[in-house]
Scaffold this motif. Structure first.
Motif, PDB file in Angstrom:
ATOM      1  N   PRO A   1       0.790  -1.288  -0.406  1.00  0.00           N
ATOM      2  CA  PRO A   1      -0.119   0.148   0.106  1.00  0.00           C
ATOM      3  C   PRO A   1       0.929   1.154  -0.286  1.00  0.00           C
ATOM      4  O   PRO A   1       1.506   1.157   0.869  1.00  0.00           O
ATOM      5  CB  PRO A   1      -0.895   0.368   1.128  1.00  0.00           C
ATOM      6  N   ALA A   2       0.174   2.525  -0.496  1.00  0.00           N
ATOM      7  CA  ALA A   2       0.699   3.467  -0.697  1.00  0.00           C
ATOM      8  C   ALA A   2       1.321   4.014   0.967  1.00  0.00           C
ATOM      9  O   ALA A   2       2.415   4.945   0.634  1.00  0.00           O
ATOM     10  CB  ALA A   2       0.347   4.711  -1.561  1.00  0.00           C
ATOM     11  N   ASP A   3       0.500   3.658   1.700  1.00  0.00           N
ATOM     12  CA  ASP A   3       1.236   4.451   2.936  1.00  0.00           C
ATOM     13  C   ASP A   3       2.777   3.785   3.417  1.00  0.00           C
ATOM     14  O   ASP A   3       3.313   4.417   4.196  1.00  0.00           O
ATOM     15  CB  ASP A   3      -0.289   4.747   3.568  1.00  0.00           C
ATOM     16  N   THR A   4       2.348   2.623   3.533  1.00  0.00           N
ATOM     17  CA  THR A   4       4.184   2.122   3.505  1.00  0.00           C
ATOM     18  C   THR A   4       5.281   2.593   2.979  1.00  0.00           C
ATOM     19  O   THR A   4       6.371   2.074   3.525  1.00  0.00           O
ATOM     20  CB  THR A   4       3.954   0.596   3.469  1.00  0.00           C
ATOM     21  N   VAL A   5       4.987   3.443   1.991  1.00  0.00           N
ATOM     22  CA  VAL A   5       6.220   3.484   1.258  1.00  0.00           C
ATOM     23  C   VAL A   5       6.322   5.209   1.812  1.00  0.00           C
ATOM     24  O   VAL A   5       5.911   5.800   1.235  1.00  0.00           O
ATOM     25  CB  VAL A   5       6.274   3.501  -0.170  1.00  0.00           C
ATOM     26  N   GLY A   6       7.888   5.211   2.055  1.00  0.00           N
ATOM     27  CA  GLY A   6       8.145   6.657   2.853  1.00  0.00           C
ATOM     28  C   GLY A   6       8.987   7.373   1.474  1.00  0.00           C
ATOM     29  O   GLY A   6       9.067   7.416   0.663  1.00  0.00           O
ATOM     30  N   GLU A   7       9.858   8.676   2.278  1.00  0.00           N
ATOM     31  CA  GLU A   7      10.383   9.582   1.874  1.00  0.00           C
ATOM     32  C   GLU A   7      11.800   8.680   1.142  1.00  0.00           C
ATOM     33  O   GLU A   7      12.293   7.630   1.351  1.00  0.00           O
ATOM     34  CB  GLU A   7      10.846  10.372   2.332  1.00  0.00           C
ATOM     35  N   PRO A   8      12.299   9.209  -0.560  1.00  0.00           N
ATOM     36  CA  PRO A   8      13.694   8.187  -0.815  1.00  0.00           C
ATOM     37  C   PRO A   8      14.670   8.513   0.490  1.00  0.00           C
ATOM     38  O   PRO A   8      14.665  10.052   0.763  1.00  0.00           O
ATOM     39  CB  PRO A   8      14.042   9.332  -1.892  1.00  0.00           C
ATOM     40  N   LEU A   9      15.567   7.343   0.159  1.00  0.00           N
ATOM     41  CA  LEU A   9      16.515   7.814   1.306  1.00  0.00           C
ATOM     42  C   LEU A   9      18.040   8.063   1.113  1.00  0.00           C
ATOM     43  O   LEU A   9      18.965   8.053   1.305  1.00  0.00           O
ATOM     44  CB  LEU A   9      16.207   6.292   2.508  1.00  0.00           C
TER      45      LEU A   9
ATOM     46  N   PRO B   1       4.383  -1.082  10.003  1.00  0.00           N
ATOM     47  CA  PRO B   1       4.352  -1.361  11.367  1.00  0.00           C
ATOM     48  C   PRO B   1       5.594  -2.886  11.789  1.00  0.00           C
ATOM     49  O   PRO B   1       4.892  -3.603  11.330  1.00  0.00           O
ATOM     50  CB  PRO B   1       2.953  -1.644  12.046  1.00  0.00           C
ATOM     51  N   GLY B   2       6.396  -2.001  12.954  1.00  0.00           N
ATOM     52  CA  GLY B   2       6.910  -3.774  13.293  1.00  0.00           C
ATOM     53  C   GLY B   2       8.412  -3.943  12.236  1.00  0.00           C
ATOM     54  O   GLY B   2       9.031  -5.027  12.523  1.00  0.00           O
ATOM     55  N   TYR B   3       8.712  -2.650  11.421  1.00  0.00           N
ATOM     56  CA  TYR B   3       9.722  -2.842  10.542  1.00  0.00           C
ATOM     57  C   TYR B   3      10.685  -1.861  10.956  1.00  0.00           C
ATOM     58  O   TYR B   3      10.776  -0.714   9.834  1.00  0.00           O
ATOM     59  CB  TYR B   3       9.114  -3.265   9.423  1.00  0.00           C
ATOM     60  N   PRO B   4      10.789  -1.150  11.850  1.00  0.00           N
ATOM     61  CA  PRO B   4      11.914  -0.234  12.187  1.00  0.00           C
ATOM     62  C   PRO B   4      13.582  -0.278  11.799  1.00  0.00           C
ATOM     63  O   PRO B   4      13.905  -1.960  11.835  1.00  0.00           O
ATOM     64  CB  PRO B   4      11.895  -0.168  13.706  1.00  0.00           C
ATOM     65  N   GLY B   5      13.528   0.132  10.875  1.00  0.00           N
ATOM     66  CA  GLY B   5      15.000   0.275  10.254  1.00  0.00           C
ATOM     67  C   GLY B   5      15.037  -0.872   9.107  1.00  0.00           C
ATOM     68  O   GLY B   5      16.262  -0.376   8.320  1.00  0.00           O
ATOM     69  N   TRP B   6      14.225  -1.380   8.451  1.00  0.00           N
ATOM     70  CA  TRP B   6      13.570  -1.697   6.887  1.00  0.00           C
ATOM     71  C   TRP B   6      13.661  -0.536   5.979  1.00  0.00           C
ATOM     72  O   TRP B   6      13.194   0.707   5.926  1.00  0.00           O
ATOM     73  CB  TRP B   6      12.767  -2.377   7.014  1.00  0.00           C
ATOM     74  N   ARG B   7      14.047  -0.614   4.955  1.00  0.00           N
ATOM     75  CA  ARG B   7      13.956   0.078   3.739  1.00  0.00           C
ATOM     76  C   ARG B   7      12.972  -0.366   2.782  1.00  0.00           C
ATOM     77  O   ARG B   7      13.797  -1.577   2.385  1.00  0.00           O
ATOM     78  CB  ARG B   7      14.869   0.756   3.283  1.00  0.00           C
ATOM     79  N   TRP B   8      12.364  -0.136   1.992  1.00  0.00           N
ATOM     80  CA  TRP B   8      11.908  -0.272   0.515  1.00  0.00           C
ATOM     81  C   TRP B   8      12.945  -0.464  -1.006  1.00  0.00           C
ATOM     82  O   TRP B   8      14.059   0.670  -0.832  1.00  0.00           O
ATOM     83  CB  TRP B   8      10.927   0.102  -0.187  1.00  0.00           C
ATOM     84  N   THR B   9      13.430  -0.960  -1.240  1.00  0.00           N
ATOM     85  CA  THR B   9      14.386  -1.286  -2.718  1.00  0.00           C
ATOM     86  C   THR B   9      14.045  -1.725  -3.691  1.00  0.00           C
ATOM     87  O   THR B   9      13.540  -2.878  -3.816  1.00  0.00           O
ATOM     88  CB  THR B   9      16.041  -2.583  -1.692  1.00  0.00           C
ATOM     89  N   VAL B  10      14.279  -0.345  -4.438  1.00  0.00           N
ATOM     90  CA  VAL B  10      13.460  -0.783  -6.071  1.00  0.00           C
ATOM     91  C   VAL B  10      15.161  -0.476  -7.535  1.00  0.00           C
ATOM     92  O   VAL B  10      16.090   0.251  -7.062  1.00  0.00           O
ATOM     93  CB  VAL B  10      12.440   0.055  -6.938  1.00  0.00           C
TER      94      VAL B  10
END
Length: 195
Positions: free
Chosen positions: A26-34, A53-62
């Motif tokens: 979902p869109a609300d799970t994707v934050g700002e570019p890092l 929720p429950g994934y602190p320190g994780w990131r989406w990678t494309v």
């Protein structure tokens, strides 16, 4: 070998990378570019903050790539990856290794318990020896007390019967005391002629 330089067209493909993420989350799970990671020539990964929720320190990678300078960027893969501060599960350990570690720990615990039991037995024996020594000393003290008791008694020579019969000591019982001091002789009848 020189380091690969970030492809400017791939760096600019943020919207394309975000669209690829929206296909799996979902869109609300994707934050700002890092930021980004250069994987090779014309290959890089764009990183986005993870708001799950429950994934602190994780990131989406494309991961994106281009075949050459003239081609358009293509999405290779989109995934959730741990960052440096991410909470992750420990490495998988085979069951046989875990079982061996468990058995070793059990043997060690049994050995420690056996050693503690031996120490307690030694302490009990020491306590028994001390108790016997104290008992012997108590017996000697009792014998000394008995020897002292066999000595001259300060109450020897006192006739308690005489003291009780003295009328000035017990004025209420003076009549009874005189009767007892009479060596048990029968009293004469109160009226003569009656038996």
């Amino acid at each position: 070998m020189p380091e690969a330089v970030a492809d400017a067209r791939l760096l600019a493909a943020v919207d394309q990378a975000r669209a690829a993420l929206l296909e799996i989350t979902p869109a609300d799970t994707v934050g700002e570019p890092l930021g980004h990671i250069v994987e090779g020539e014309h290959v890089l990964s764009l990183l986005f903050d993870c708001n799950l929720p429950g994934y602190p320190g994780w990131r989406w990678t494309v991961s994106l790539s281009r075949v050459d300078e003239d081609s358009e960027p293509s999405v290779l893969e989109a995934e959730l990856t741990p960052g440096d501060d991410a909470l992750i599960a420990p490495e998988w350990v085979p069951w046989s290794d875990r079982l061996a570690d468990y058995r070793t720990a059990q043997e060690l615990a049994a050995a420690v318990a056996a050693a503690e039991t031996l120490d307690l037995d030694d302490e009990d024996e020491d306590d028994l020896d001390e108790d016997e020594d104290e008992s012997d000393e108590d017996d000697l003290d009792d014998e000394e007390d008995d020897e002292e008791d066999r000595g001259e008694d300060v109450l020897d020579g006192i006739d308690f019967g005489e003291g009780l019969a003295a009328p000035h000591l017990n004025p209420d019982e003076s009549g009874e005391a005189e009767a007892e001091a009479d060596d048990g002789a029968p009293e004469p009848p109160a009226e003569p002629g009656r038996h």
